[in-house]
Design a protein around this motif. Structure first.
Motif, PDB file in Angstrom:
ATOM      1  N   ASP A  77       0.818  -1.224   0.000  1.00 30.45           N
ATOM      2  CA  ASP A  77       0.000   0.000   0.000  1.00 30.45           C
ATOM      3  C   ASP A  77       0.850   1.272   0.000  1.00 30.45           C
ATOM      4  OD1 ASP A  77      -2.301  -1.496   0.027  1.00 30.45           O
ATOM      5  OD2 ASP A  77      -2.506  -1.444   2.219  1.00 30.45           O
ATOM      6  N   GLY A  78       2.139   1.120   0.260  1.00 33.45           N
ATOM      7  CA  GLY A  78       3.035   2.280   0.263  1.00 33.45           C
ATOM      8  C   GLY A  78       3.832   2.444  -1.026  1.00 33.45           C
ATOM      9  N   VAL A  79       3.552   1.578  -2.019  1.00 31.37           N
ATOM     10  CA  VAL A  79       4.260   1.690  -3.308  1.00 31.37           C
ATOM     11  C   VAL A  79       3.394   2.484  -4.279  1.00 31.37           C
ATOM     12  CG1 VAL A  79       5.277   0.412  -5.232  1.00 31.37           C
ATOM     13  CG2 VAL A  79       5.394  -0.533  -2.908  1.00 31.37           C
ATOM     14  N   VAL A  80       3.927   3.591  -4.781  1.00 29.93           N
ATOM     15  CA  VAL A  80       3.188   4.430  -5.736  1.00 29.93           C
ATOM     16  C   VAL A  80       3.936   4.423  -7.059  1.00 29.93           C
ATOM     17  CG1 VAL A  80       2.217   6.710  -6.198  1.00 29.93           C
ATOM     18  CG2 VAL A  80       2.491   5.933  -3.822  1.00 29.93           C
ATOM     19  N   VAL A  81       3.299   3.905  -8.111  1.00 27.07           N
ATOM     20  CA  VAL A  81       3.944   3.808  -9.420  1.00 27.07           C
ATOM     21  C   VAL A  81       3.425   4.926 -10.315  1.00 27.07           C
ATOM     22  CG1 VAL A  81       4.368   2.320 -11.423  1.00 27.07           C
ATOM     23  CG2 VAL A  81       4.071   1.295  -9.154  1.00 27.07           C
ATOM     24  N   SER A  82       4.298   5.496 -11.129  1.00 19.71           N
ATOM     25  CA  SER A  82       3.838   6.505 -12.095  1.00 19.71           C
ATOM     26  C   SER A  82       4.632   6.379 -13.382  1.00 19.71           C
ATOM     27  CB  SER A  82       4.004   7.913 -11.533  1.00 19.71           C
ATOM     28  OG  SER A  82       5.354   8.281 -11.602  1.00 19.71           O
ATOM     29  N   ASN A  83       4.215   7.143 -14.382  1.00 22.62           N
ATOM     30  CA  ASN A  83       4.901   7.109 -15.675  1.00 22.62           C
ATOM     31  C   ASN A  83       6.165   7.978 -15.641  1.00 22.62           C
ATOM     32  OD1 ASN A  83       3.051   9.207 -15.386  1.00 22.62           O
ATOM     33  ND2 ASN A  83       2.887   9.538 -17.567  1.00 22.62           N
ATOM     34  N   GLY A  84       7.168   7.475 -14.954  1.00 21.89           N
ATOM     35  CA  GLY A  84       8.435   8.195 -14.797  1.00 21.89           C
ATOM     36  C   GLY A  84       8.508   8.811 -13.416  1.00 21.89           C
ATOM     37  N   SER A  85       9.703   8.822 -12.803  1.00 27.45           N
ATOM     38  CA  SER A  85       9.784   9.410 -11.467  1.00 27.45           C
ATOM     39  C   SER A  85       9.705  10.934 -11.527  1.00 27.45           C
ATOM     40  CB  SER A  85      11.030   8.932 -10.717  1.00 27.45           C
ATOM     41  OG  SER A  85      12.194   9.218 -11.410  1.00 27.45           O
ATOM     42  N   ASN A  86       9.956  11.520 -12.708  1.00 26.95           N
ATOM     43  CA  ASN A  86       9.727  12.964 -12.862  1.00 26.95           C
ATOM     44  C   ASN A  86       8.298  13.334 -12.492  1.00 26.95           C
ATOM     45  OD1 ASN A  86      12.211  13.801 -13.803  1.00 26.95           O
ATOM     46  ND2 ASN A  86      11.739  13.417 -15.925  1.00 26.95           N
ATOM     47  N   VAL A  87       7.375  12.472 -12.888  1.00 33.02           N
ATOM     48  CA  VAL A  87       5.960  12.725 -12.618  1.00 33.02           C
ATOM     49  C   VAL A  87       5.692  12.670 -11.111  1.00 33.02           C
ATOM     50  CG1 VAL A  87       3.621  11.848 -13.043  1.00 33.02           C
ATOM     51  CG2 VAL A  87       5.301  11.893 -14.901  1.00 33.02           C
ATOM     52  N   LEU A  88       6.407  11.789 -10.428  1.00 28.89           N
ATOM     53  CA  LEU A  88       6.257  11.723  -8.966  1.00 28.89           C
ATOM     54  C   LEU A  88       6.834  12.956  -8.295  1.00 28.89           C
ATOM     55  CD1 LEU A  88       6.885   7.948  -8.396  1.00 28.89           C
ATOM     56  CD2 LEU A  88       4.915   9.234  -7.535  1.00 28.89           C
ATOM     57  N   ILE A  89       7.915  13.494  -8.855  1.00 31.72           N
ATOM     58  CA  ILE A  89       8.469  14.736  -8.299  1.00 31.72           C
ATOM     59  C   ILE A  89       7.404  15.835  -8.389  1.00 31.72           C
ATOM     60  CG2 ILE A  89      10.208  16.551  -8.635  1.00 31.72           C
ATOM     61  CD1 ILE A  89      12.079  14.218  -9.660  1.00 31.72           C
ATOM     62  N   GLN A  90       6.700  15.865  -9.521  1.00 33.77           N
ATOM     63  CA  GLN A  90       5.624  16.847  -9.651  1.00 33.77           C
ATOM     64  C   GLN A  90       4.495  16.569  -8.650  1.00 33.77           C
ATOM     65  OE1 GLN A  90       2.954  17.121 -13.280  1.00 33.77           O
ATOM     66  NE2 GLN A  90       3.908  19.140 -13.266  1.00 33.77           N
ATOM     67  N   ALA A  91       4.100  15.300  -8.540  1.00 30.21           N
ATOM     68  CA  ALA A  91       3.003  14.950  -7.625  1.00 30.21           C
ATOM     69  C   ALA A  91       3.368  15.303  -6.181  1.00 30.21           C
ATOM     70  CB  ALA A  91       2.666  13.469  -7.749  1.00 30.21           C
ATOM     71  N   ILE A  92       4.615  15.059  -5.825  1.00 26.90           N
ATOM     72  CA  ILE A  92       5.079  15.375  -4.465  1.00 26.90           C
ATOM     73  C   ILE A  92       5.045  16.884  -4.243  1.00 26.90           C
ATOM     74  CG2 ILE A  92       7.192  15.425  -3.049  1.00 26.90           C
ATOM     75  CD1 ILE A  92       7.713  12.526  -4.344  1.00 26.90           C
ATOM     76  N   THR A  93       5.435  17.633  -5.279  1.00 27.38           N
ATOM     77  CA  THR A  93       5.432  19.091  -5.153  1.00 27.38           C
ATOM     78  C   THR A  93       3.999  19.611  -5.048  1.00 27.38           C
ATOM     79  OG1 THR A  93       7.456  19.093  -6.468  1.00 27.38           O
ATOM     80  CG2 THR A  93       6.401  21.220  -6.115  1.00 27.38           C
ATOM     81  N   VAL A  94       3.091  19.009  -5.806  1.00 23.47           N
ATOM     82  CA  VAL A  94       1.676  19.396  -5.708  1.00 23.47           C
ATOM     83  C   VAL A  94       1.145  19.091  -4.303  1.00 23.47           C
ATOM     84  CG1 VAL A  94      -0.672  18.809  -6.481  1.00 23.47           C
ATOM     85  CG2 VAL A  94       1.152  19.147  -8.169  1.00 23.47           C
ATOM     86  N   ALA A  95       1.476  17.887  -3.811  1.00 20.78           N
ATOM     87  CA  ALA A  95       0.897  17.433  -2.539  1.00 20.78           C
ATOM     88  C   ALA A  95       1.499  18.150  -1.337  1.00 20.78           C
ATOM     89  CB  ALA A  95       1.089  15.919  -2.397  1.00 20.78           C
ATOM     90  N   ALA A  96       2.807  18.479  -1.405  1.00 16.81           N
ATOM     91  CA  ALA A  96       3.468  18.997  -0.195  1.00 16.81           C
ATOM     92  C   ALA A  96       4.103  20.373  -0.369  1.00 16.81           C
ATOM     93  CB  ALA A  96       4.546  17.999   0.264  1.00 16.81           C
ATOM     94  N   GLY A  97       4.440  20.759  -1.627  1.00 18.06           N
ATOM     95  CA  GLY A  97       5.236  21.972  -1.813  1.00 18.06           C
ATOM     96  C   GLY A  97       4.453  23.196  -2.228  1.00 18.06           C
ATOM     97  N   LEU A  98       3.371  22.988  -2.938  1.00 17.87           N
ATOM     98  CA  LEU A  98       2.607  24.091  -3.536  1.00 17.87           C
ATOM     99  C   LEU A  98       2.202  25.120  -2.481  1.00 17.87           C
ATOM    100  CD1 LEU A  98      -0.046  23.422  -6.276  1.00 17.87           C
ATOM    101  CD2 LEU A  98      -0.326  25.291  -4.674  1.00 17.87           C
ATOM    102  N   GLY A  99       2.620  26.362  -2.726  1.00 14.31           N
ATOM    103  CA  GLY A  99       2.291  27.423  -1.776  1.00 14.31           C
ATOM    104  C   GLY A  99       3.079  27.338  -0.480  1.00 14.31           C
ATOM    105  N   ARG A 100       3.991  26.358  -0.403  1.00 15.33           N
ATOM    106  CA  ARG A 100       4.834  26.218   0.781  1.00 15.33           C
ATOM    107  C   ARG A 100       6.287  26.267   0.329  1.00 15.33           C
ATOM    108  NH1 ARG A 100       2.631  20.789   3.094  1.00 15.33           N
ATOM    109  NH2 ARG A 100       1.720  21.491   5.024  1.00 15.33           N
ATOM    110  N   ARG A 101       7.125  25.473   1.002  1.00 17.21           N
ATOM    111  CA  ARG A 101       8.548  25.589   0.746  1.00 17.21           C
ATOM    112  C   ARG A 101       9.089  24.315   0.091  1.00 17.21           C
ATOM    113  NH1 ARG A 101      13.003  27.475   5.244  1.00 17.21           N
ATOM    114  NH2 ARG A 101      12.341  29.481   4.452  1.00 17.21           N
ATOM    115  N   VAL A 102       9.968  24.473  -0.898  1.00 16.76           N
ATOM    116  CA  VAL A 102      10.699  23.318  -1.442  1.00 16.76           C
ATOM    117  C   VAL A 102      12.178  23.544  -1.162  1.00 16.76           C
ATOM    118  CG1 VAL A 102      11.483  22.176  -3.550  1.00 16.76           C
ATOM    119  CG2 VAL A 102       9.049  22.595  -3.205  1.00 16.76           C
TER     120      VAL A 102
END
Ligand SMILES: *Cc1c(COP(=O)(O)O)cnc(C)c1O
Length: 364
Positions: A77-102
């Motif tokens: 349940d903790g494995v998240v697959v996507s079409n390239g890890s670049n896409v996960l970098i974006q998803a992580i930024t959307v989920a945790a970084g947007l409007g906050r700090r990276v």
């Protein structure tokens, strides 16, 4: 003015630039130098033929998630697959970084800062040390001061070194308000695996890809190892059905043949050592130690060296525009004959290695 319709932070970004080259010896993108075996491709194609193209794939590729969980001893349940890890970098930024700090380091993989810019995160880039070592004290400060996302590539890119696990742990100890991403795209080459460390921090994520050690950059598959709680949130930031049947089938076929990767790693490591040793013999070349499938090195005139290598049919990557990387070039470890061609071309670029040659007319 038509561009008024586009957000300022998008307009302010420079488009991701990559100039494809036609020269035959391609050592500029850290790809695998050999393609997957034809027998494996045929098996994958046969399976793809027998899948239903009219039907949606599963919402998430569950079989693949399960196989990856087995490989890493991880909760599926903790494995998240996507079409390239670049896409996960974006998803992580959307989920945790947007409007906050990276928070990240510089120089590093450009996608972290790019996505931060695109998604209006406050970007904090802490400079690496003179030998590209982690600025542990400053990173601790930067992550303790806010919420958002932290990105550290380990092994590092484009410097190729491995940061000590203690240092990563020390930073994670202070990053409780951050989604803390350890990008292990090059882990298999070292070898290095921080999944056990990441498992101890519920806010930490290990990022992986099929593009480098697995030799499948053209297929576009990456994944994250996270806690199930974080995985649920990351999946919200990915588009539904974004891993297609073809991608899932290839990734599973590669997991069935771990010896393919292991054999490639053995060859890459020995060629990497051979290249580093030969490059260190050359006047004017400073080699930064690498545990990856690429080598960062410094020369006096990187533009002239790049051009002279191109004239010999060898494409490498300039990195001298990056902060702290003046004079730096990056070469991927290729097949043995490709590495020989690179070394021959580098040796004959002698004058450009030791001094600026532009003024005196270039090639020798
Ligand atoms: C190549 C690379 C990746 C892989 O990206 P994909 O989108 O999976 O191809 C991720 N992180 C770093 C640091 C890389 O160099």
């Amino acid at each position: 003015m038509v561009l008024m319709s586009i957000r300022n932070s998008v307009r302010a970004l420079e488009a991701y630039r990559f100039t494809p080259r036609l020269e035959p010896i391609k050592l500029d993108q850290n790809e695998s130098f050999d393609d997957l075996p034809a027998s494996l491709k045929e098996r994958v194609l046969a399976e793809f033929m027998s899948s239903a193209w009219n039907r949606y794939p599963p919402l998430t590729p569950q079989l693949l998630e399960r196989r990856l969980a087995e490989k890493h001893g991880w909760d599926p349940d903790g494995v998240v697959v996507s079409n390239g890890s670049n896409v996960l970098i974006q998803a992580i930024t959307v989920a945790a970084g947007l409007g906050r700090r990276v928070v990240t380091v510089a120089p590093t993989f450009s996608v972290y800062a790019y996505q931060a810019g695109l998604l209006d995160a406050e970007l904090v880039e802490v400079p690496l040390g003179a030998a590209f070592e982690l600025p542990v004290a400053q990173l601790k400060q930067a992550v303790a001061a806010g919420s958002g996302a932290l990105f550290i590539a380990n092994p590092a890119a484009p410097s190729g070194n491995l940061h000590p696990e203690d240092e990563i742990r020390e930073i994670l100890d202070h990053a409780g308000g951050m989604l803390a991403v350890i990008d292990e795209a090059y882990g298999d080459f070292a070898p290095s695996d921080l999944s056990a460390l990441v498992a101890r921090y519920p806010n930490a994520v290990s990022l992986r890809t099929f593009s480098k050690a697995f030799g499948a950059a053209g297929v576009r598959v990456g994944y994250a190892l996270a806690t199930p709680e974080v995985a649920v949130e990351l999946r919200k930031a990915l588009l539904p059905f974004s891993v297609n049947n073809f991608q899932a089938i290839i990734a599973m076929a590669l997991l069935d043949e771990p010896q393919l990767v292991e054999e490639r790693m053995v060859l890459v490591r020995s060629e990497r050592e051979r290249l580093q040793q030969a490059m260190r013999q050359l006047d004017g070349v400073t080699v930064h130690p690498s545990v990856t499938n690429f080598i960062l090195f410094r020369v006096a005139d990187p533009a002239a060296v790049t051009e002279q290598l191109l004239n010999s049919g060898v494409v490498i990557r300039r990195q001298d525009h990056l902060p702290g990387a003046a004079g730096c070039l990056r070469v991927s470890v290729g097949a043995p004959a490709e590495n020989d061609a690179f070394l021959t071309a580098l040796r004959s670029a002698k004058a450009a290695l030791v001094g600026a040659t532009r003024a005196i007319g270039g090639r020798t």
